[in-house]
Write a protein that holds these residues in place. Structure first.
Motif, PDB file in Angstrom:
ATOM      1  N   ARG A 111       1.010  -1.192   0.106  1.00  0.00           N
ATOM      2  CA  ARG A 111      -0.156   0.364  -0.097  1.00  0.00           C
ATOM      3  C   ARG A 111       0.708   1.542   0.160  1.00  0.00           C
ATOM      4  NH1 ARG A 111      -0.151  -2.825   4.892  1.00  0.00           N
ATOM      5  NH2 ARG A 111       0.858  -1.051   6.775  1.00  0.00           N
ATOM      6  N   ARG A 112       0.902   2.581  -1.053  1.00  0.00           N
ATOM      7  CA  ARG A 112       0.958   3.740  -0.846  1.00  0.00           C
ATOM      8  C   ARG A 112       1.808   4.455   1.146  1.00  0.00           C
ATOM      9  NH1 ARG A 112       1.837   4.266  -5.819  1.00  0.00           N
ATOM     10  NH2 ARG A 112      -0.209   3.937  -6.811  1.00  0.00           N
ATOM     11  N   GLY A 113       1.954   5.078   1.587  1.00  0.00           N
ATOM     12  CA  GLY A 113       2.494   6.139   2.185  1.00  0.00           C
ATOM     13  C   GLY A 113       3.530   6.017   3.401  1.00  0.00           C
ATOM     14  N   ARG A 115       6.710   7.177   3.342  1.00  0.00           N
ATOM     15  CA  ARG A 115       7.505   8.394   2.885  1.00  0.00           C
ATOM     16  C   ARG A 115       8.916   8.291   2.577  1.00  0.00           C
ATOM     17  NH1 ARG A 115       3.216  10.663   6.726  1.00  0.00           N
ATOM     18  NH2 ARG A 115       5.127  10.854   7.811  1.00  0.00           N
ATOM     19  N   GLU A 116       9.465   7.996   4.068  1.00  0.00           N
ATOM     20  CA  GLU A 116      10.616   7.592   3.811  1.00  0.00           C
ATOM     21  C   GLU A 116      11.024   6.387   3.833  1.00  0.00           C
ATOM     22  OE1 GLU A 116      14.003  10.229   6.967  1.00  0.00           O
ATOM     23  OE2 GLU A 116      11.551  11.069   6.615  1.00  0.00           O
ATOM     24  N   ASN A 135       9.999   7.576  -2.845  1.00  0.00           N
ATOM     25  CA  ASN A 135       8.517   7.856  -3.979  1.00  0.00           C
ATOM     26  C   ASN A 135       7.834   7.480  -2.904  1.00  0.00           C
ATOM     27  OD1 ASN A 135       8.091   5.266  -5.445  1.00  0.00           O
ATOM     28  ND2 ASN A 135      10.320   5.718  -5.951  1.00  0.00           N
ATOM     29  N   ASN A 136       6.378   7.701  -3.487  1.00  0.00           N
ATOM     30  CA  ASN A 136       4.938   6.880  -3.108  1.00  0.00           C
ATOM     31  C   ASN A 136       4.263   5.508  -3.924  1.00  0.00           C
ATOM     32  OD1 ASN A 136       2.930   6.808  -1.435  1.00  0.00           O
ATOM     33  ND2 ASN A 136       1.514   7.804  -2.619  1.00  0.00           N
ATOM     34  N   LYS A 137       5.679   5.325  -5.099  1.00  0.00           N
ATOM     35  CA  LYS A 137       4.956   3.816  -5.380  1.00  0.00           C
ATOM     36  C   LYS A 137       4.912   2.540  -4.621  1.00  0.00           C
ATOM     37  CE  LYS A 137       7.547   6.341  -9.749  1.00  0.00           C
ATOM     38  NZ  LYS A 137       8.388   6.229 -10.745  1.00  0.00           N
ATOM     39  N   LYS A 140       9.037   0.612  -5.359  1.00  0.00           N
ATOM     40  CA  LYS A 140      10.277   1.462  -6.038  1.00  0.00           C
ATOM     41  C   LYS A 140      11.467   0.667  -6.062  1.00  0.00           C
ATOM     42  CE  LYS A 140       8.058   2.211  -1.735  1.00  0.00           C
ATOM     43  NZ  LYS A 140       6.904   3.532  -1.675  1.00  0.00           N
ATOM     44  N   ASN A 159       7.246   6.953  10.382  1.00  0.00           N
ATOM     45  CA  ASN A 159       6.281   7.514   8.649  1.00  0.00           C
ATOM     46  C   ASN A 159       5.030   8.354   9.475  1.00  0.00           C
ATOM     47  OD1 ASN A 159       7.516   6.569   6.360  1.00  0.00           O
ATOM     48  ND2 ASN A 159       8.584   6.021   7.240  1.00  0.00           N
TER      49      ASN A 159
END
Length: 175
Positions: A111-113, A115-116, A135-137, A140, A159
């Protein structure tokens, strides 16, 4: 451009039907040949090397009993490792067993989210940072100059969400 480019075939008499001609005319009315087209992002080159992290021993910070570290490199994108919500700085690592070269890491998340994160490799008795641009893909992809190492680690600073990994792939691409 011919009619076959637009998926319009002639009928038995070798003519284009009136309904297809009407649609083609509508396309022609809307088409603006002088209008600048959007530039498409160049796709990532395909990965054709084997995943050297697949089924290797994995470890992590505290995780849920049903989302253990073994699920992060089991070649099954439906299963995944997930950090326990109480861990402030989760991590996930794969032991490559022997020191070997690699130049590509693919981090696939369910899932997305996230950030770092930071990528590291183990060499000469120390964890060393690898270049990575988070990245938010969901997939990655990180390519870098070849390194030699016996392990790979992903560190997740706080995060605000539970990090999870569907698959961590490590590759040695020929370039």
């Amino acid at each position: 451009m011919c009619s076959s480019d637009l998926n319009v075939a002639p009928n038995r008499r070798g003519l284009i039907d009136d309904n297809a001609l009407a649609l083609l005319k509508e396309i022609g009315d809307r088409w603006k040949p002088g209008e600048k087209m959007p530039v498409l992002e160049a796709p990532e080159p395909p990965i054709i090397s084997p995943n050297i992290a697949k089924f290797k021993p994995a470890s992590s910070s505290w995780s849920w009993d049903t989302r253990i570290s073994d699920f992060g490199n089991d070649d099954d994108f439906k299963s995944y490792w997930e950090s326990n919500i109480h861990v402030k700085e989760p991590w996930y690592a794969v032991d490559l067993v022997t020191e070997q070269p690699f130049n590509l890491i693919v981090l696939t998340v369910p899932r997305r989210g996230i950030r770092e994160y930071r990528l590291q490799y183990f060499a000469e008795g120390n964890w060393k940072d690898l270049p990575s641009v988070p990245n938010n893909k969901l997939v990655k992809i990180h390519r870098f100059d070849r390194v030699w190492g016996s392990g790979v680690k992903v560190l997740f600073p706080d995060n605000g969400i539970q990090p999870a990994i569907s698959e961590l792939g490590v590759y040695h691409e020929r370039r």
